[in-house]
Design an enzyme around this catalytic site. Structure first.
Site, PDB file in Angstrom:
ATOM      1  N   SER A  34       0.689  -1.200   0.028  1.00 54.69           N
ATOM      2  CA  SER A  34       0.114  -0.068   0.066  1.00 54.69           C
ATOM      3  C   SER A  34       0.859   1.351  -0.014  1.00 54.69           C
ATOM      4  O   SER A  34       1.649   1.451  -1.014  1.00 54.69           O
ATOM      5  CB  SER A  34      -0.990   0.127   1.316  1.00 54.69           C
ATOM      6  OG  SER A  34      -1.787   1.120   0.931  1.00 54.69           O
ATOM      7  N   ARG A  56     -11.566   6.186  10.499  1.00 55.20           N
ATOM      8  CA  ARG A  56     -11.276   5.044  10.371  1.00 55.20           C
ATOM      9  C   ARG A  56     -12.495   3.941   9.787  1.00 55.20           C
ATOM     10  O   ARG A  56     -11.933   3.036   9.023  1.00 55.20           O
ATOM     11  CB  ARG A  56     -10.999   4.205  11.851  1.00 55.20           C
ATOM     12  CG  ARG A  56     -10.164   2.965  11.722  1.00 55.20           C
ATOM     13  CD  ARG A  56      -9.105   2.888  10.808  1.00 55.20           C
ATOM     14  NE  ARG A  56      -8.345   1.380  11.063  1.00 55.20           N
ATOM     15  CZ  ARG A  56      -7.281   1.074  10.212  1.00 55.20           C
ATOM     16  NH1 ARG A  56      -6.847   1.897   9.387  1.00 55.20           N
ATOM     17  NH2 ARG A  56      -6.889   0.061  10.422  1.00 55.20           N
ATOM     18  N   ASP A  58      -9.093  -6.501  -4.620  1.00 48.86           N
ATOM     19  CA  ASP A  58      -8.621  -5.178  -4.204  1.00 48.86           C
ATOM     20  C   ASP A  58      -9.192  -3.851  -4.842  1.00 48.86           C
ATOM     21  O   ASP A  58      -8.681  -3.838  -6.085  1.00 48.86           O
ATOM     22  CB  ASP A  58      -7.083  -5.114  -4.017  1.00 48.86           C
ATOM     23  CG  ASP A  58      -6.695  -3.701  -3.330  1.00 48.86           C
ATOM     24  OD1 ASP A  58      -7.399  -2.858  -3.004  1.00 48.86           O
ATOM     25  OD2 ASP A  58      -5.336  -3.952  -3.046  1.00 48.86           O
ATOM     26  N   HIS A  63      -8.238  -5.140  -0.298  1.00 44.32           N
ATOM     27  CA  HIS A  63      -6.823  -4.657   0.101  1.00 44.32           C
ATOM     28  C   HIS A  63      -6.446  -5.187   1.228  1.00 44.32           C
ATOM     29  O   HIS A  63      -4.872  -5.254   1.337  1.00 44.32           O
ATOM     30  CB  HIS A  63      -7.077  -3.223  -0.040  1.00 44.32           C
ATOM     31  CG  HIS A  63      -5.646  -2.233   0.221  1.00 44.32           C
ATOM     32  ND1 HIS A  63      -4.875  -2.405  -0.690  1.00 44.32           N
ATOM     33  CD2 HIS A  63      -5.386  -1.541   1.305  1.00 44.32           C
ATOM     34  CE1 HIS A  63      -4.036  -1.547  -0.410  1.00 44.32           C
ATOM     35  NE2 HIS A  63      -3.943  -1.093   0.825  1.00 44.32           N
ATOM     36  N   ASP A  64      -6.886  -5.499   2.240  1.00 48.55           N
ATOM     37  CA  ASP A  64      -6.252  -5.990   3.648  1.00 48.55           C
ATOM     38  C   ASP A  64      -5.653  -7.511   3.314  1.00 48.55           C
ATOM     39  O   ASP A  64      -4.955  -7.845   4.485  1.00 48.55           O
ATOM     40  CB  ASP A  64      -7.412  -6.196   4.701  1.00 48.55           C
ATOM     41  CG  ASP A  64      -7.200  -5.189   5.571  1.00 48.55           C
ATOM     42  OD1 ASP A  64      -6.641  -3.910   5.336  1.00 48.55           O
ATOM     43  OD2 ASP A  64      -8.001  -4.943   6.310  1.00 48.55           O
TER      44      ASP A  64
END
Length: 376
Positions: A153, A223, A320, A353-354
């Site tokens: 990232s 968040r 992602d 994405h994680d």
């Protein structure tokens, strides 16, 4: 504690008295960097590997700080004996970037001019500034050339910047779930997160620490917004679906979460707001927005990568959508046009994405195979 863990680790601090002038203006007359190391540096200092962290990451990438720690460092799945980043062979360095809030000099640190927290007066860092600070740390550690610089990232952006800013100081560049610049959609999500923070009445223009306040609600909301973008629809559907909270009815007039996904996001927001600094989040997202690998080369990414001299590994994940595989393929196409050696893999993974933080089997296998080449 896992046998494959690096075990108990302790952060280290290096203080630098030489001023650091930031690319976007402003400077720090002196600063501190907190970092951790795993493994041993060999006699020729040729086995050093730098880990660059993502937006909310920090120096604690692997191992435990105490016997009672419930969780290891954020990338423990990849770092340790027998893991892809094998600490029996590599000397691994992971640091907290300037502007962060986990020990390195940042907005919550004391401004020597005022004797109070920097707050919004902390200069806005850019990715190149982080790379320059990391290069100074490498000098202190006696590392002239990294075996590899690795990041996911925002960390992948730093790895690419390393390959252009200090092309003679790394042999391999590993770029995971990253992009050469953010899309307008990505910038929009970051702006919403910043607005959430700045709209919190306790933000106080960024001077909340001086007033004994914390904009926890705004940071928690920021968040929550970010966390949604890190997960795929498949991941949220399989984990939560439309499951109701135990004991919840059809309506929640008191504002209590009705669905499990609501409860999960609120928990993530609350946890994050208790450990992260709001000004740091603003700075980090702006640095992410401002990164443009080819900007200094007239927008020509091929001309930019022509300056590099290392080999590259580029990895992406199928679900992602924050940093889609198409963005990684743009990197690969530019590297090929610049006649740079590059390997690429798109990993099938449901986690979005994680996924770059998780022990996805094929991901670990590809990373392991490439890093064995680096070892050789």
């Amino acid at each position: 504690m896992q046998k494959s863990s690096v075990g108990i680790v302790s952060p280290r601090i290096e203080r630098f008295e030489e001023p650091l002038h930031f690319a976007g203006g402003g400077s720090l007359p002196a600063y501190e960097l907190v970092f951790e190391t795993y493994g041993e540096l060999n006699e020729s200092a040729s086995n050093a590997l730098l880990i660059c962290h993502a937006l909310s990451g920090h120096h604690h990438a692997a191992g435990y700080h105490s016997e009672t720690d419930r969780k290891p460092g954020w990338w423990d799945a990849c770092i340790g004996p027998g893991k892809p980043i094998d600490t029996r062979r590599f000397f691994v360095v992971s640091l907290n970037n300037l502007g962060g809030c986990h020990g390195s000099t940042g907005p919550a640190s004391e401004n020597p001019k005022t004797g109070k927290a920097f707050g919004p007066e902390f200069p806005q860092p850019q990715v190149d500034d982080w790379v320059d600070a990391q290069a100074r740390l490498a000098d202190r550690l006696g590392i002239d050339c990294w075996a590899a610089v690795v990041g996911g990232s925002l960390g992948g952006m730093q790895a690419m910047a390393w390959s252009l800013r200090y092309p003679e100081r790394l042999r391999h560049c590993v770029v995971i779930a990253a992009a050469m610049k953010l899309s307008a959609q990505n910038i929009a999500f970051n702006e919403i997160a910043r607005r959430a923070i700045m709209s919190d009445p306790d933000f106080s223009g960024g001077y909340y620490l001086r007033e004994g306040k914390q904009p926890t609600q705004g940071l928690a909301l920021a968040r929550m917004v970010g966390h949604i973008t890190y997960l795929s629809d498949d991941a949220m559907a399989s984990r939560f679906g439309r499951e109701l909270q135990p004991g919840s009815g059809d309506d929640t007039e008191d504002g209590a979460p009705q669905f499990q996904i609501e409860s999960y996001l609120r928990y993530q927001g609350q946890q994050f707001s208790s450990v992260f600094d709001a000004n740091s989040y603003v700075l980090m997202t702006r640095a992410l927005d401002q990164f443009d690998l080819a900007a200094a080369y007239g927008g020509d990414a091929v001309a930019a990568f022509a300056k590099a001299s290392c080999d590259y590994l580029v990895l992406s994940f199928s679900t992602d959508w924050r940093f889609s595989p198409a963005r990684s393929r743009e990197i690969v196409d530019s590297l090929l046009a610049a006649e740079r050696p590059v390997s690429y893999a798109e990993i099938e993974a449901d986690e979005g994405h994680d996924a770059f933080l998780l022990p996805v089997p094929r991901y670990l296998a590809v990373l392991n195979a490439y890093l064995k080449r680096v070892q050789a």
